[in-house]
Design a protein around this motif. Structure first.
Motif, short mmCIF file in Angstrom:
data_model
loop_
_atom_site.label_atom_id
_atom_site.label_comp_id
_atom_site.label_asym_id
_atom_site.label_seq_id
_atom_site.Cartn_x
_atom_site.Cartn_y
_atom_site.Cartn_z
N PHE A 57 0.83 -1.21 0.00
CA PHE A 57 0.00 0.00 0.00
C PHE A 57 0.86 1.26 0.00
CE2 PHE A 57 -4.50 -1.23 1.48
CZ PHE A 57 -4.47 -2.38 0.72
N VAL A 58 1.89 1.28 0.86
CA VAL A 58 2.70 2.48 0.99
C VAL A 58 3.56 2.70 -0.26
CG1 VAL A 58 4.55 3.58 2.32
CG2 VAL A 58 2.71 2.37 3.50
N PHE A 59 4.15 1.64 -0.80
CA PHE A 59 4.95 1.82 -2.01
C PHE A 59 4.07 2.19 -3.20
CE2 PHE A 59 7.15 0.62 -5.87
CZ PHE A 59 8.40 1.19 -5.67
N THR A 60 2.86 1.64 -3.29
CA THR A 60 1.95 2.00 -4.38
C THR A 60 1.64 3.50 -4.35
OG1 THR A 60 0.97 -0.21 -4.38
CG2 THR A 60 -0.32 1.55 -5.39
N PHE A 61 1.60 4.08 -3.18
CA PHE A 61 1.38 5.52 -3.04
C PHE A 61 2.46 6.30 -3.79
CE2 PHE A 61 1.54 9.19 0.25
CZ PHE A 61 0.84 10.03 -0.61
N THR A 62 3.72 5.93 -3.57
CA THR A 62 4.81 6.60 -4.27
C THR A 62 4.81 6.25 -5.76
OG1 THR A 62 6.22 6.71 -2.30
CG2 THR A 62 7.33 6.78 -4.44
N GLN A 63 4.65 4.99 -6.07
CA GLN A 63 4.67 4.55 -7.46
C GLN A 63 3.60 5.25 -8.29
OE1 GLN A 63 3.20 0.51 -8.17
NE2 GLN A 63 4.95 0.13 -9.51
N SER A 64 2.38 5.32 -7.79
CA SER A 64 1.29 5.94 -8.54
C SER A 64 1.49 7.44 -8.68
CB SER A 64 -0.05 5.66 -7.84
OG SER A 64 -0.28 4.27 -7.75
N SER A 120 -1.86 18.14 -7.81
CA SER A 120 -3.21 17.57 -7.75
C SER A 120 -3.18 16.06 -7.92
CB SER A 120 -4.09 18.21 -8.84
OG SER A 120 -5.41 17.72 -8.78
N PHE A 121 -2.32 15.57 -8.81
CA PHE A 121 -2.23 14.13 -9.01
C PHE A 121 -1.65 13.44 -7.77
CE2 PHE A 121 -2.50 15.16 -13.61
CZ PHE A 121 -3.56 14.32 -13.92
N ALA A 122 -0.67 14.06 -7.13
CA ALA A 122 -0.13 13.49 -5.89
C ALA A 122 -1.18 13.49 -4.79
CB ALA A 122 1.11 14.29 -5.45
N LEU A 123 -2.00 14.54 -4.75
CA LEU A 123 -3.09 14.60 -3.77
C LEU A 123 -4.14 13.53 -4.06
CD1 LEU A 123 -4.24 16.10 -1.34
CD2 LEU A 123 -5.34 17.69 -2.93
N GLN A 124 -4.37 13.26 -5.33
CA GLN A 124 -5.30 12.18 -5.70
C GLN A 124 -4.82 10.84 -5.16
OE1 GLN A 124 -5.54 11.53 -9.93
NE2 GLN A 124 -6.48 9.52 -9.67
N GLN A 125 -3.52 10.58 -5.28
CA GLN A 125 -2.98 9.31 -4.79
C GLN A 125 -3.03 9.24 -3.26
OE1 GLN A 125 -2.56 7.04 -7.00
NE2 GLN A 125 -2.92 8.56 -8.60
N LEU A 126 -2.89 10.38 -2.59
CA LEU A 126 -3.02 10.39 -1.13
C LEU A 126 -4.44 10.03 -0.72
CD1 LEU A 126 -1.97 10.97 1.72
CD2 LEU A 126 -2.54 13.40 1.35
N GLN A 127 -5.42 10.60 -1.40
CA GLN A 127 -6.81 10.27 -1.10
C GLN A 127 -7.09 8.79 -1.35
OE1 GLN A 127 -9.74 13.45 -2.45
NE2 GLN A 127 -7.89 14.16 -3.49
N GLN A 128 -6.51 8.25 -2.41
CA GLN A 128 -6.69 6.83 -2.69
C GLN A 128 -6.06 5.96 -1.61
OE1 GLN A 128 -6.27 5.79 -6.77
NE2 GLN A 128 -5.76 3.65 -6.36
N LEU A 129 -4.90 6.37 -1.11
CA LEU A 129 -4.25 5.63 -0.02
C LEU A 129 -5.11 5.66 1.24
CD1 LEU A 129 -1.78 4.15 1.20
CD2 LEU A 129 -0.89 6.41 1.81
N LEU A 130 -5.73 6.80 1.52
CA LEU A 130 -6.56 6.91 2.72
C LEU A 130 -7.75 5.96 2.66
CD1 LEU A 130 -6.47 10.76 3.38
CD2 LEU A 130 -5.10 8.94 4.43
N PHE A 131 -8.30 5.76 1.46
CA PHE A 131 -9.35 4.75 1.30
C PHE A 131 -8.79 3.37 1.62
CE2 PHE A 131 -11.49 7.90 -1.56
CZ PHE A 131 -12.70 7.96 -0.87
N SER A 132 -7.59 3.10 1.13
CA SER A 132 -6.97 1.79 1.34
C SER A 132 -6.63 1.56 2.81
CB SER A 132 -5.69 1.67 0.51
OG SER A 132 -5.95 1.85 -0.87
N MET A 133 -6.40 2.62 3.56
CA MET A 133 -6.05 2.48 4.97
C MET A 133 -7.17 1.82 5.76
SD MET A 133 -2.96 3.52 5.40
CE MET A 133 -2.83 3.77 7.17
#
Length: 309
Positions: free
Chosen positions: A115-122, A151-164
């Motif tokens: 999950f955490v690496f996917t955040f950086t990768q995406s 904005s794209f980095a913020l999008q990935q952060l929001q996606q990570l928060l769902f995954s959390m």
């Protein structure tokens, strides 16, 4: 009698104004060069003024990402979970990558790493296409171009928060109950977000001039993932290997490994400080500042070139 034609004497040639004269005239009337790069402080001010656009754009992109799929937004969680299941079968069962990690800790260890690496990768992959994939928007409207990779980095952060949400379920299922240490996830992910945003800005500028970079980056990121301890513990795996000590240190201090270790340490009861490299928080802050500040300045320096052929 023929009428005599008289040619009027030529008027005195007027001097052609030079560039300095035109520049002075434009400055006198408050005119500026179209698309000129503003100062760094002014650029930051403009970005702050577009903060609502940045947030709305990231939310719209997140909603549209899986709009054509029947499961919709569930894929935000299902995709990294499926990746974790594949890695568990290949690395955990077949290749014995669980070495040095208790069996009841390995699944939370692996899921957290994915999950955490996917955040950086995406964030990096989205950053590469931030400018080149939105040329219509860039050429049609005037706004700080850094709004897009941020904005794209913020999008990935929001996606990570769902995954959390799923990550919490996995932790509880394997015996890691919520505690005060879980609060450390907040600064760890905040630092990682700054780091990811800096990388997104760097690759957005590079990708705007070299679109083929988007085809190369998945291979680079896959190599980075295998070297960052997503599927295994770096110190445990290299403990009895004939490798230089500095190589083990470099692998542990690379930013992807640092942020994964911090989240694992915060959330997994059996993942104690012995798994962490020394000064891990200092490295986390240092990587975030280095990538965030350097990436922002690097992107800003090419502001007037984005969207031009």
């Amino acid at each position: 009698m023929s009428q005599a034609l008289h040619t009027p004497p030529p008027a005195a040639a007027r001097p052609v104004p030079g560039e300095d004269d035109l520049a002075a005239l434009a400055a006198r009337h408050g005119l500026t060069v179209s698309g000129a790069r503003p100062s760094l402080a002014e650029y930051v001010r403009q970005l702050w003024g577009r903060r609502h656009f940045i947030l709305a754009f990231s939310q719209a992109k997140l909603t549209a990402q899986y709009s054509q799929a029947k499961l919709g937004q569930l894929w935000q969680v299902a995709t990294p979970l499926l990746n974790a299941a594949v890695y568990f079968f290949i690395f955990g069962l077949l290749l014995g990558a669980r070495k040095g990690i208790p069996s009841d800790v390995y699944v939370p260890f692996l899921v957290t790493g994915v999950f955490v690496f996917t955040f950086t990768q995406s964030s990096v992959l989205a950053g590469v296409r931030a400018i080149s994939g939105n040329l219509g928007l860039v050429r049609a409207l005037h706004f700080p171009r850094a709004s897009l990779p941020i904005s794209f980095a913020l999008q990935q952060l929001q996606q990570l928060l769902f995954s959390m949400i799923v990550l919490v379920v996995v932790m509880v299922a394997f015996g890691s109950l919520p505690g005060l240490s879980w609060l450390l996830v907040v600064p760890a992910l905040a630092l990682q977000f700054v780091f990811n945003t800096g990388l997104a800005l760097v690759f957005a500028r590079m990708g705007s001039r070299t679109p083929d970079l988007a085809q190369l980056m998945p291979f680079v990121l896959r190599t980075w993932m295998y070297a960052s301890g997503v599927m295994f513990s770096i110190p445990a795996m290299l403990h009895d290997k004939d490798v230089p000590v500095w190589l083990s240190d470099v692998l542990q201090w690379n930013p992807a490994a640092v942020y994964m270790d911090l989240v694992r340490f915060a959330m997994i009861d059996g993942y104690d400080s012995s798994y962490l490299p020394p000064h891990v928080w200092a490295f986390a802050v240092g990587w975030a500042l280095l990538a965030g500040v350097a990436g922002f300045i690097y992107f800003w320096k090419s502001e007037e070139r984005y969207g031009r052929g």
